[in-house]
Design a protein around this motif. Structure first.
Motif, PDB file in Angstrom:
ATOM      1  N   THR A  43     -14.183  11.741   7.718  1.00 54.53           N
ATOM      2  CA  THR A  43     -15.369  11.395   8.508  1.00 54.53           C
ATOM      3  C   THR A  43     -16.344  10.615   7.626  1.00 54.53           C
ATOM      4  OG1 THR A  43     -15.019  13.433   9.714  1.00 54.53           O
ATOM      5  CG2 THR A  43     -17.188  12.418   9.946  1.00 54.53           C
ATOM      6  N   PHE A  44     -17.031   9.624   8.193  1.00 54.21           N
ATOM      7  CA  PHE A  44     -18.045   8.873   7.433  1.00 54.21           C
ATOM      8  C   PHE A  44     -18.963   9.865   6.726  1.00 54.21           C
ATOM      9  CE2 PHE A  44     -18.043   5.446  11.007  1.00 54.21           C
ATOM     10  CZ  PHE A  44     -16.928   4.831  10.449  1.00 54.21           C
ATOM     11  N   ARG A  45     -19.240   9.584   5.473  1.00 56.49           N
ATOM     12  CA  ARG A  45     -20.133  10.471   4.724  1.00 56.49           C
ATOM     13  C   ARG A  45     -21.262   9.678   4.099  1.00 56.49           C
ATOM     14  NH1 ARG A  45     -15.290  13.042   3.036  1.00 56.49           N
ATOM     15  NH2 ARG A  45     -15.228  11.694   1.218  1.00 56.49           N
ATOM     16  N   LYS A  46     -22.287  10.410   3.709  1.00 55.24           N
ATOM     17  CA  LYS A  46     -23.362   9.721   2.986  1.00 55.24           C
ATOM     18  C   LYS A  46     -23.456  10.260   1.575  1.00 55.24           C
ATOM     19  CE  LYS A  46     -26.796  12.453   5.436  1.00 55.24           C
ATOM     20  NZ  LYS A  46     -27.940  12.318   6.317  1.00 55.24           N
TER      21      LYS A  46
ATOM     22  N   ASP B  83     -21.378   5.359   4.770  1.00 63.36           N
ATOM     23  CA  ASP B  83     -20.030   5.589   4.222  1.00 63.36           C
ATOM     24  C   ASP B  83     -19.644   4.462   3.266  1.00 63.36           C
ATOM     25  OD1 ASP B  83     -17.664   7.473   4.543  1.00 63.36           O
ATOM     26  OD2 ASP B  83     -16.681   5.536   4.824  1.00 63.36           O
ATOM     27  N   ILE B  84     -20.051   3.243   3.607  1.00 61.93           N
ATOM     28  CA  ILE B  84     -19.702   2.095   2.759  1.00 61.93           C
ATOM     29  C   ILE B  84     -20.291   2.294   1.368  1.00 61.93           C
ATOM     30  CG2 ILE B  84     -20.101  -0.383   2.387  1.00 61.93           C
ATOM     31  CD1 ILE B  84     -20.005  -0.719   5.456  1.00 61.93           C
ATOM     32  N   ILE B  85     -21.564   2.654   1.300  1.00 63.02           N
ATOM     33  CA  ILE B  85     -22.214   2.680  -0.024  1.00 63.02           C
ATOM     34  C   ILE B  85     -21.967   3.973  -0.800  1.00 63.02           C
ATOM     35  CG2 ILE B  85     -23.965   0.916   0.390  1.00 63.02           C
ATOM     36  CD1 ILE B  85     -25.918   3.230   0.962  1.00 63.02           C
ATOM     37  N   ARG B  86     -21.322   4.945  -0.176  1.00 64.15           N
ATOM     38  CA  ARG B  86     -20.997   6.137  -0.971  1.00 64.15           C
ATOM     39  C   ARG B  86     -19.617   5.977  -1.638  1.00 64.15           C
ATOM     40  NH1 ARG B  86     -16.171   8.900  -0.007  1.00 64.15           N
ATOM     41  NH2 ARG B  86     -15.601   8.498   2.147  1.00 64.15           N
ATOM     42  N   ARG B  87     -18.901   4.925  -1.302  1.00 58.62           N
ATOM     43  CA  ARG B  87     -17.594   4.705  -1.939  1.00 58.62           C
ATOM     44  C   ARG B  87     -17.782   4.242  -3.375  1.00 58.62           C
ATOM     45  NH1 ARG B  87     -13.305   5.356   1.412  1.00 58.62           N
ATOM     46  NH2 ARG B  87     -14.081   5.983   3.442  1.00 58.62           N
TER      47      ARG B  87
ATOM     48  N   PRO C 167       0.839  -1.200   0.000  1.00 59.95           N
ATOM     49  CA  PRO C 167       0.000   0.000   0.000  1.00 59.95           C
ATOM     50  C   PRO C 167       0.871   1.246   0.000  1.00 59.95           C
ATOM     51  CG  PRO C 167      -0.605  -1.485   1.792  1.00 59.95           C
ATOM     52  CD  PRO C 167       0.662  -2.010   1.209  1.00 59.95           C
ATOM     53  N   LYS C 168       0.449   2.283  -0.761  1.00 62.89           N
ATOM     54  CA  LYS C 168       1.314   3.458  -0.825  1.00 62.89           C
ATOM     55  C   LYS C 168       0.825   4.595   0.069  1.00 62.89           C
ATOM     56  CE  LYS C 168      -0.635   5.255  -5.164  1.00 62.89           C
ATOM     57  NZ  LYS C 168      -1.668   6.102  -4.512  1.00 62.89           N
ATOM     58  N   ASP C 169      -0.469   4.674   0.280  1.00 63.65           N
ATOM     59  CA  ASP C 169      -0.918   5.666   1.248  1.00 63.65           C
ATOM     60  C   ASP C 169      -2.078   5.092   2.061  1.00 63.65           C
ATOM     61  OD1 ASP C 169      -2.253   7.644  -1.468  1.00 63.65           O
ATOM     62  OD2 ASP C 169      -3.109   5.902  -0.466  1.00 63.65           O
ATOM     63  N   PHE C 170      -2.275   5.699   3.219  1.00 64.17           N
ATOM     64  CA  PHE C 170      -3.205   5.084   4.170  1.00 64.17           C
ATOM     65  C   PHE C 170      -4.342   6.042   4.499  1.00 64.17           C
ATOM     66  CE2 PHE C 170       0.747   2.894   4.390  1.00 64.17           C
ATOM     67  CZ  PHE C 170       0.366   1.559   4.477  1.00 64.17           C
ATOM     68  N   ASP C 171      -5.555   5.561   4.279  1.00 65.71           N
ATOM     69  CA  ASP C 171      -6.731   6.374   4.553  1.00 65.71           C
ATOM     70  C   ASP C 171      -7.477   5.792   5.742  1.00 65.71           C
ATOM     71  OD1 ASP C 171      -6.440   8.151   2.312  1.00 65.71           O
ATOM     72  OD2 ASP C 171      -7.014   6.473   1.045  1.00 65.71           O
ATOM     73  N   VAL C 172      -7.904   6.706   6.606  1.00 67.35           N
ATOM     74  CA  VAL C 172      -8.676   6.292   7.774  1.00 67.35           C
ATOM     75  C   VAL C 172     -10.073   6.868   7.650  1.00 67.35           C
ATOM     76  CG1 VAL C 172      -8.898   6.646  10.282  1.00 67.35           C
ATOM     77  CG2 VAL C 172      -6.666   6.058   9.290  1.00 67.35           C
ATOM     78  N   ALA C 173     -11.077   6.062   7.964  1.00 65.06           N
ATOM     79  CA  ALA C 173     -12.460   6.567   8.011  1.00 65.06           C
ATOM     80  C   ALA C 173     -12.923   6.485   9.451  1.00 65.06           C
ATOM     81  CB  ALA C 173     -13.349   5.709   7.120  1.00 65.06           C
ATOM     82  N   THR C 174     -13.621   7.521   9.870  1.00 64.69           N
ATOM     83  CA  THR C 174     -14.024   7.571  11.282  1.00 64.69           C
ATOM     84  C   THR C 174     -15.413   8.186  11.451  1.00 64.69           C
ATOM     85  OG1 THR C 174     -13.441   8.487  13.450  1.00 64.69           O
ATOM     86  CG2 THR C 174     -12.867   9.823  11.577  1.00 64.69           C
ATOM     87  N   SER C 175     -16.031   7.860  12.591  1.00 58.43           N
ATOM     88  CA  SER C 175     -17.319   8.498  12.908  1.00 58.43           C
ATOM     89  C   SER C 175     -17.096   9.918  13.449  1.00 58.43           C
ATOM     90  CB  SER C 175     -18.071   7.650  13.939  1.00 58.43           C
ATOM     91  OG  SER C 175     -17.259   7.485  15.091  1.00 58.43           O
ATOM     92  N   ALA C 176     -15.861  10.262  13.798  1.00 57.60           N
ATOM     93  CA  ALA C 176     -15.603  11.589  14.391  1.00 57.60           C
ATOM     94  C   ALA C 176     -15.604  12.683  13.327  1.00 57.60           C
ATOM     95  CB  ALA C 176     -14.240  11.571  15.076  1.00 57.60           C
TER      96      ALA C 176
END
Ligand code: ATP
Ligand code: MG
Length: 431
Positions: free
Chosen positions: A109-112, A145-149, A65-74
């Protein structure tokens, strides 16, 4: 960790049914310590947090992996105080950039998704007349967030504490089947963001995956919407497509789906000419090799390659009006750059060096005793020489020119004198 149900139509593979949890096939050490620390800090503060997207997809495929993305509820404002080095960035998406153990970790942040937003809050989510999302800052839940990807393979969430992958869209099955499948209805998802078309082609090239049927069928329907994408964003995608170790495969994909014209419309006209196409292939080969060797590559060089044929055509056009070659070249560069920036941005930091490479071509092909050593000392000589080599390999210039310059670079002072004596004192490279 919450296990949730969302969507009820389990017969449709594009709808989320339930989140399944699986132990990953990869060794967690392949993921950066900095990004795992960020997840831990967010979780310790009571938020949900996962590593997500390309890093998990690539790790599952055995790639680094070359870059790391974090998804959060915050929300971003709650992320910021948790880290010593953190700044909020972005207009289209507000994101937190966290520096952890010397690494940059992107925390979103999680998005819709707009199409699932009953409240249709236009201040958070703006939709242009074409249907394209121009801003997307409506925060949501993990399920949303899952289904907006974009693609199922990009919607896998990894919890390093539990060592579990969360999969709500059968992304693991698509990784296994080597399929790029849009999440949801392609007629909606490509219209919402046509850049997903470029992303699909790029991932197909990078991973050697097939594009799933319904996703593929929608590509020609919506490719024209790429014309509506802001030039700055399209330039970012252009770089991702070609400044990588699989640029030639990306080019093949773009040509297969007739999409190249939406990125480099002027270059498209010259692709049928052998030397232009060959120059592009050679330069992409070169870029791939350099990247695999860990060397740097600059977008200016590739831009110069892509725009060379149109620039030459315009230069010839101006020269027919009795304008001298260098001035005609300047006018041609101007003309081509002005046309290109209505499609993709061309930052000055790249067009400056590109212009130098172009101008030096004139000097390399018409060297004189007086000018040769000055040209050799030019700070952009190396790039211009590499460009010249590609031109010669693609039969864009008479054979021998690049060899002469190579000899000049490596010659002893004695032989250098001899090489220079072979030149005319006037403005021609050789007697
Ligand atoms: P890579 O970094 O190798 O290009 P990536 O999948 O990580 O691939 P990023 O652009 O870093 O791509 O995006 C991170 C994640 O954000 C993606 O995996 C995807 O889940 C989501 N994403 C990115 N762009 C879009 C988009 N246009 N529409 C929906 N989701 C997107
Ligand atoms: Mg990424």
């Amino acid at each position: 960790m919450p296990s949730s149900n969302f969507g009820t139509d389990s017969s449709d593979p594009n709808n989320c049914t339930a989140i399944t949890k699986r132990e990953p096939s990869f060794n967690p050490n392949i993921l950066s310590a900095g990004s795992k620390d960020v997840v831990r800090t967010l979780q310790s503060a009571g938020h949900q947090a996962f590593l997500v997207g390309g890093c998990i997809r690539d790790a599952l495929l055995g790639l680094h992996p070359k870059d790391f993305d974090v998804a959060t509820s915050a929300p971003p404002d709650s992320v910021k105080p948790l880290f010593r080095k953190c700044r909020i960035i972005g207009r289209r998406f507000r994101l937190a950039h966290v520096f952890s153990r010397g690494e940059l970790v992107e925390v979103a942040t999680f998005r819709k998704d707009a199409s699932n937003d009953d409240s249709n809050n236009v201040s958070d989510q703006q939709v242009a007349k074409s249907g394209i999302l121009t801003a997307d800052n409506a925060f949501g839940s993990l399920d949303e967030d899952i289904i907006r990807r974009d693609f199922t393979i990009n919607a896998l969430y990894y919890d390093p504490q539990a060592n579990e992958i969360l999969d709500g869209v059968n992304g693991l099955a698509d990784i296994e089947a080597k399929k790029i499948r849009l999440i949801g209805d392609p007629d909606v998802r490509f219209v919402e963001d046509p850049v997903r078309i470029l992303r699909a082609l790029r991932f197909a090239a990078k991973l050697d995956f097939d594009i799933e049927e319904a996703t593929e069928a929608a590509i020609p329907k919506y490719a024209h919407l790429l014309k509506e994408i802001p030039p700055a964003r399209l330039f970012e995608e252009l770089q991702k497509l070609f400044i990588c170790s699989y640029g030639k495969k990306c080019l093949d994909q773009l040509l297969k789906y007739d999409i190249f014209k939406y990125i480099l419309p002027q270059t498209q006209h010259f692709l049928e000419y052998d030397s232009a196409r060959q120059m592009i292939n050679l330069a992409l080969d070169n870029t791939e090799k350099r990247i695999l060797q860990g060397k740097t590559v600059t977008p200016s060089f590739l831009l110069a390659i892509f725009l060379w044929a149109p620039v030459r055509a315009w230069q010839a056009h101006f020269m027919k009006q009795d304008i001298q070659p260098m001035l005609a070249l300047h006018q041609a560069i101007n003309q081509v750059v002005q046309t290109q920036i209505s499609t993709t941005a061309l930052p000055k930091r790249f067009t400056g060096p590109m212009q130098d490479i172009f101008e030096l071509q004139e000097r390399l092909c018409r060297a004189s005793r007086k000018s040769a050593l000055k040209t050799l000392a030019h700070r952009r000589f190396r790039a211009a020489f590499d460009f010249l080599v590609i031109r010669e390999l693609a039969s864009d210039i008479e054979p021998g020119v690049a060899k002469w310059w190579l000899n000049l670079q490596t010659a002893s002072p004695e032989s250098r004198k001899k090489l220079l004596q072979d030149l005319r004192s006037g403005n021609s490279r050789r007697k």
